[in-house]
Design a protein around this motif. Structure first.
Motif, short mmCIF file in Angstrom:
data_model
loop_
_atom_site.label_atom_id
_atom_site.label_comp_id
_atom_site.label_asym_id
_atom_site.label_seq_id
_atom_site.Cartn_x
_atom_site.Cartn_y
_atom_site.Cartn_z
N LYS A 216 0.90 -0.97 0.27
CA LYS A 216 -0.07 0.18 -0.21
C LYS A 216 1.26 1.12 -0.05
CE LYS A 216 -4.10 2.06 2.25
NZ LYS A 216 -4.76 2.37 3.63
N GLN A 217 2.43 1.46 0.49
CA GLN A 217 2.62 2.02 1.23
C GLN A 217 3.90 2.71 -0.86
OE1 GLN A 217 6.17 2.36 3.81
NE2 GLN A 217 7.04 4.21 3.62
N GLU A 218 4.21 1.35 -1.53
CA GLU A 218 4.93 2.14 -2.60
C GLU A 218 3.73 2.36 -3.37
OE1 GLU A 218 6.18 -0.98 -6.17
OE2 GLU A 218 6.19 -1.87 -3.85
N GLN A 219 2.00 1.78 -3.45
CA GLN A 219 1.58 2.62 -4.37
C GLN A 219 0.90 4.37 -4.42
OE1 GLN A 219 -1.78 -0.19 -3.54
NE2 GLN A 219 -1.28 -1.65 -4.99
N GLU A 220 1.04 4.38 -2.71
CA GLU A 220 1.09 5.98 -2.89
C GLU A 220 1.99 6.60 -3.10
OE1 GLU A 220 -1.55 7.18 -1.80
OE2 GLU A 220 -2.97 5.87 -0.71
N GLN A 221 3.39 5.96 -2.65
CA GLN A 221 4.31 6.79 -3.43
C GLN A 221 4.49 6.76 -5.10
OE1 GLN A 221 7.34 4.19 -2.01
NE2 GLN A 221 7.21 4.95 -0.64
N ARG A 222 3.84 5.96 -5.43
CA ARG A 222 4.03 5.95 -7.15
C ARG A 222 2.85 6.52 -7.59
NH1 ARG A 222 3.11 0.16 -9.10
NH2 ARG A 222 2.07 0.81 -10.91
N ARG A 223 1.48 6.68 -6.97
CA ARG A 223 0.39 8.01 -6.91
C ARG A 223 1.02 9.29 -6.99
NH1 ARG A 223 -2.30 6.11 -3.83
NH2 ARG A 223 -3.72 4.54 -5.14
N ALA A 224 1.59 9.63 -6.19
CA ALA A 224 2.28 10.99 -5.38
C ALA A 224 3.17 10.81 -6.61
CB ALA A 224 2.86 11.05 -4.04
N LYS A 225 3.68 10.00 -7.24
CA LYS A 225 5.40 10.88 -7.97
C LYS A 225 4.51 10.52 -9.66
CE LYS A 225 10.10 8.71 -10.05
NZ LYS A 225 10.14 7.48 -10.41
N ARG A 226 2.89 9.73 -9.80
CA ARG A 226 2.48 10.15 -11.20
C ARG A 226 2.03 11.63 -11.39
NH1 ARG A 226 -1.38 6.60 -10.47
NH2 ARG A 226 0.03 5.48 -10.78
N GLU A 227 1.44 12.44 -9.51
CA GLU A 227 0.69 12.93 -9.68
C GLU A 227 1.65 14.42 -9.86
OE1 GLU A 227 -1.80 12.79 -6.32
OE2 GLU A 227 -3.22 11.59 -7.11
N ALA A 228 2.99 14.50 -9.15
CA ALA A 228 3.52 15.48 -9.32
C ALA A 228 4.60 15.41 -10.36
CB ALA A 228 4.57 14.93 -8.39
N ARG A 229 4.70 14.48 -11.68
CA ARG A 229 4.86 14.45 -12.85
C ARG A 229 3.86 16.01 -13.65
NH1 ARG A 229 6.18 9.83 -16.26
NH2 ARG A 229 7.44 10.90 -17.82
N VAL A 230 4.35 16.64 -14.15
CA VAL A 230 3.37 17.17 -14.89
C VAL A 230 4.35 16.89 -16.35
CG1 VAL A 230 3.21 19.67 -16.28
CG2 VAL A 230 3.55 19.14 -13.14
#
Length: 222
Positions: free
Chosen positions: A77-91
């Protein structure tokens, strides 16, 4: 009696021949070892894969240790959250050139999500730009190793994006068709006949068939 005496030399000769045959040493037979256990000329079994013991040990430990299972689930779950945050931070850049570099820097496990998110920008102009750059590198007079590496990356990305965009469009079309068919069923006066008509035309997709409303109607009218 004469017959037995005549046959006696033959019996004696046969027994002498039998005694001359060497018996196979049982210890020698048991010492034979199979040297090649992976012989598979037809390739049916596929390439050998290791790590079976480690996977079995991991599964056994996870089944017995609930604390380890909960810790593993927290890590996932933590890895999924990190991937989601990293994805949303990309523009994604506004230019086509920048978008090409954006996809080249995207991880393989994130490519499907990025295709769905940026599908409107994957248009003819985008793919024409990639094709022009591929042609320029392919027909360049003086090629370098960096150019060859760039060509491989562009061709691989082009193939992945084309197939991904096509699959995404098909999925969207199936969802729209499924929604329309479901609305026709709900608005029909004879819902049983409508369901049977769609099934006969093979227009009921898995999404409609798995829909709770559709299942309820089938149980009701069948």
């Amino acid at each position: 009696m004469a017959t037995l005496q005549a046959a006696s030399p033959l019996l004696h000769s046969s027994s002498r021949n039998l005694n001359s045959i060497k018996r196979i040493n049982p210890t020698r037979r048991s010492s034979i070892k199979i040297q090649c256990v992976g012989w598979d000329p037809e390739g049916i079994l596929g390439p050998p894969q290791g790590g079976h013991i480690a996977r079995m040990e991991f599964k056994r430990r996870m089944d017995k240790d609930s604390a380890a299972r909960e810790a593993f689930q927290r890590e996932v779950k933590q890895e999924q959250e990190q991937r989601r945050a990293k994805r949303e931070a990309r523009v994604a850049p506004d230019s086509i050139e920048g978008l090409v570099e954006y996809f080249l820097d995207t991880e393989a496990r994130e490519i499907e999500i990025e295709i769905a998110r940026l599908r409107p920008r994957l248009d003819k102009a985008f793919f024409d730009h990639i094709q022009r750059e591929i042609a320029q590198i392919r027909f360049a007079v003086n090629k370098t190793q960096a150019m060859d590496d760039r060509l491989i990356e562009l061709e691989a990305m082009q193939k992945v994006l084309l197939e991904g965009a096509e699959a995404y469009d098909k999925m969207q079309a199936d969802m729209v068709s499924a929604r329309e068919n479901l609305m026709k069923i709900l608005q029909s006066k004879d819902r049983k006949s409508t369901i049977l008509k769609f099934e006969w035309r093979d227009q009921l997709t898995c999404k409609i068939c798995s829909c709770p409303t559709s299942k309820a109607y089938k149980r009701k009218f069948n």
